[in-house]
Write an enzyme that holds these catalytic residues in place. Structure first.
Site, mmCIF file in Angstrom:
data_model
loop_
_atom_site.group_PDB
_atom_site.id
_atom_site.type_symbol
_atom_site.label_atom_id
_atom_site.label_comp_id
_atom_site.label_asym_id
_atom_site.label_seq_id
_atom_site.Cartn_x
_atom_site.Cartn_y
_atom_site.Cartn_z
ATOM 1 N N PRO A 11 -8.591 -2.744 -3.118
ATOM 2 C CA PRO A 11 -8.624 -1.415 -2.503
ATOM 3 C C PRO A 11 -7.407 -1.100 -1.632
ATOM 4 O O PRO A 11 -6.898 -1.972 -0.927
ATOM 5 C CB PRO A 11 -9.896 -1.440 -1.651
ATOM 6 C CG PRO A 11 -10.215 -2.875 -1.452
ATOM 7 C CD PRO A 11 -9.718 -3.589 -2.679
ATOM 8 N N ASN A 12 -7.021 0.147 -1.742
ATOM 9 C CA ASN A 12 -5.939 0.748 -0.945
ATOM 10 C C ASN A 12 -4.536 0.284 -1.333
ATOM 11 O O ASN A 12 -3.551 0.818 -0.822
ATOM 12 C CB ASN A 12 -6.176 0.535 0.574
ATOM 13 C CG ASN A 12 -7.480 1.156 1.016
ATOM 14 O OD1 ASN A 12 -7.701 2.344 0.776
ATOM 15 N ND2 ASN A 12 -8.346 0.376 1.618
ATOM 16 N N ARG A 19 1.415 3.625 2.720
ATOM 17 C CA ARG A 19 0.361 3.071 3.574
ATOM 18 C C ARG A 19 0.954 2.100 4.596
ATOM 19 O O ARG A 19 1.558 1.099 4.216
ATOM 20 C CB ARG A 19 -0.642 2.325 2.685
ATOM 21 C CG ARG A 19 -1.668 1.543 3.438
ATOM 22 C CD ARG A 19 -2.363 0.549 2.525
ATOM 23 N NE ARG A 19 -3.400 -0.148 3.262
ATOM 24 C CZ ARG A 19 -3.933 -1.298 2.892
ATOM 25 N NH1 ARG A 19 -3.549 -1.871 1.769
ATOM 26 N NH2 ARG A 19 -4.862 -1.858 3.614
ATOM 27 N N TYR A 24 3.287 -3.073 5.391
ATOM 28 C CA TYR A 24 3.363 -3.371 3.954
ATOM 29 C C TYR A 24 4.694 -3.004 3.303
ATOM 30 O O TYR A 24 4.884 -3.258 2.111
ATOM 31 C CB TYR A 24 2.207 -2.669 3.225
ATOM 32 C CG TYR A 24 0.845 -3.129 3.706
ATOM 33 C CD1 TYR A 24 0.430 -4.445 3.504
ATOM 34 C CD2 TYR A 24 -0.012 -2.271 4.386
ATOM 35 C CE1 TYR A 24 -0.806 -4.887 3.961
ATOM 36 C CE2 TYR A 24 -1.256 -2.700 4.845
ATOM 37 C CZ TYR A 24 -1.646 -4.005 4.635
ATOM 38 O OH TYR A 24 -2.860 -4.449 5.087
ATOM 39 N N ASN A 75 -4.592 -10.055 -5.441
ATOM 40 C CA ASN A 75 -4.543 -9.562 -4.068
ATOM 41 C C ASN A 75 -5.757 -8.656 -3.947
ATOM 42 O O ASN A 75 -5.725 -7.504 -4.381
ATOM 43 C CB ASN A 75 -3.252 -8.776 -3.805
ATOM 44 C CG ASN A 75 -3.208 -8.266 -2.369
ATOM 45 O OD1 ASN A 75 -4.186 -8.376 -1.626
ATOM 46 N ND2 ASN A 75 -2.073 -7.702 -1.976
ATOM 47 N N ALA A 78 -8.863 -5.774 1.198
ATOM 48 C CA ALA A 78 -9.902 -6.036 2.199
ATOM 49 C C ALA A 78 -11.085 -6.825 1.639
ATOM 50 O O ALA A 78 -11.794 -7.509 2.391
ATOM 51 C CB ALA A 78 -10.380 -4.716 2.801
ATOM 52 N N ASP A 88 -17.320 -15.394 -6.652
ATOM 53 C CA ASP A 88 -18.098 -15.948 -7.774
ATOM 54 C C ASP A 88 -17.413 -15.667 -9.111
ATOM 55 O O ASP A 88 -17.402 -16.538 -9.993
ATOM 56 C CB ASP A 88 -19.523 -15.375 -7.777
ATOM 57 C CG ASP A 88 -20.397 -16.012 -6.705
ATOM 58 O OD1 ASP A 88 -19.996 -17.046 -6.139
ATOM 59 O OD2 ASP A 88 -21.487 -15.478 -6.437
ATOM 60 N N GLU A 99 -3.755 -16.658 -5.129
ATOM 61 C CA GLU A 99 -4.079 -15.549 -4.221
ATOM 62 C C GLU A 99 -2.790 -15.098 -3.544
ATOM 63 O O GLU A 99 -2.027 -15.930 -3.037
ATOM 64 C CB GLU A 99 -5.087 -16.056 -3.179
ATOM 65 C CG GLU A 99 -5.456 -15.023 -2.132
ATOM 66 C CD GLU A 99 -6.431 -15.578 -1.093
ATOM 67 O OE1 GLU A 99 -6.784 -16.779 -1.161
ATOM 68 O OE2 GLU A 99 -6.822 -14.812 -0.190
ATOM 69 N N HIS A 101 -0.995 -12.137 -0.812
ATOM 70 C CA HIS A 101 -1.077 -11.011 0.135
ATOM 71 C C HIS A 101 0.334 -10.653 0.573
ATOM 72 O O HIS A 101 1.160 -11.549 0.801
ATOM 73 C CB HIS A 101 -1.916 -11.372 1.366
ATOM 74 C CG HIS A 101 -3.316 -11.705 1.003
ATOM 75 N ND1 HIS A 101 -4.266 -10.742 0.755
ATOM 76 C CD2 HIS A 101 -3.915 -12.905 0.777
ATOM 77 C CE1 HIS A 101 -5.397 -11.337 0.400
ATOM 78 N NE2 HIS A 101 -5.209 -12.646 0.410
ATOM 79 N N ARG A 108 -2.119 -11.560 11.869
ATOM 80 C CA ARG A 108 -2.830 -10.300 12.061
ATOM 81 C C ARG A 108 -4.195 -10.528 12.730
ATOM 82 O O ARG A 108 -4.439 -11.601 13.288
ATOM 83 C CB ARG A 108 -2.935 -9.587 10.720
ATOM 84 C CG ARG A 108 -1.551 -9.319 10.102
ATOM 85 C CD ARG A 108 -1.635 -8.502 8.842
ATOM 86 N NE ARG A 108 -2.187 -7.174 9.106
ATOM 87 C CZ ARG A 108 -2.589 -6.342 8.144
ATOM 88 N NH1 ARG A 108 -2.505 -6.696 6.881
ATOM 89 N NH2 ARG A 108 -3.068 -5.153 8.459
HETATM 90 C C1 DQA Z 1 -3.641 -7.392 2.163
HETATM 91 C C2 DQA Z 1 -4.191 -7.909 3.489
HETATM 92 C C3 DQA Z 1 -5.633 -7.458 3.683
HETATM 93 O O1 DQA Z 1 -6.130 -7.929 4.932
HETATM 94 C C4 DQA Z 1 -5.707 -5.942 3.692
HETATM 95 O O2 DQA Z 1 -7.041 -5.520 3.793
HETATM 96 C C5 DQA Z 1 -5.037 -5.341 2.503
HETATM 97 C C6 DQA Z 1 -3.762 -5.890 2.061
HETATM 98 C C7 DQA Z 1 -2.138 -7.762 1.986
HETATM 99 O O3 DQA Z 1 -1.666 -7.701 0.857
HETATM 100 O O4 DQA Z 1 -1.458 -8.073 2.955
HETATM 101 O O5 DQA Z 1 -5.493 -4.348 1.952
HETATM 102 O O6 DQA Z 1 -4.358 -8.001 1.098
#
Ligand code: DQA
Length: 143
Positions: A11-12, A19, A24, A75, A78, A88, A99, A101, A108
């Protein structure tokens, strides 16, 4: 046929570029996708790149990658910090998972320090921006 790396974004992340650029950066998700496609090509691999704001849709996507891909980069945004359903789905995968980010979670808020995904992943790359995706492709290409 080229082997496929699946890349999932939560998301987002569709808002990247505008954003919270102080956290970011200004690289868009389309930029990251282009970067990943180009980099994977150098390894003779193809990339299937996805983003969803919906937890269930992400679970469906991960399930589809279960045995058809050669690796997954995720990624989960949230959902990283909340989703047992995504954990799962990842545990059910038969292929390696990295993973990623963009931001350094550990610099943070405290609630971002816990990831449901990390215990199921081969490794975690965070804080290196879009470069993290490229590094994950390098890792998967050798795994
Ligand atoms: C994120 C870090 C997460 O905490 C956050 O909710 C995101 C972006 C990152 O890529 O740094 O949406 O996954």
């Amino acid at each position: 046929m080229a082997k496929t790396i699946y890349i999932f974004n939560g998301p987002n992340l569709n808002l990247l570029g505008t954003r919270e650029p102080e956290i970011y950066g200004t690289t868009t998700l389309a930029d990251i996708e282009a970067m990943c496609l180009k980099h994977a090509e150098k390894h003779g691999l193809s990339v299937s790149f996805h983003q969803s704001n919906d937890e269930g849709a992400l679970v469906e996507l991960i399930q589809k990658a279960r045995s058809s891909g050669m690796g997954v980069i995720i990624n989960a945004g949230a959902y990283t910090h909340t989703s047992v359903a995504i954990l799962d789905a990842i545990l059910a995968l038969e292929i390696p998972v990295v993973e990623v980010h963009l931001s350094n979670l550990f610099k943070r808020e405290e609630f971002r320090h816990h990831s449901f995904i990390t215990p199921a992943a081969q490794g975690l790359i965070c804080g290196l921006g879009a470069q993290g995706y490229v590094m994950a492709i390098d890792y998967l290409s050798q795994s």
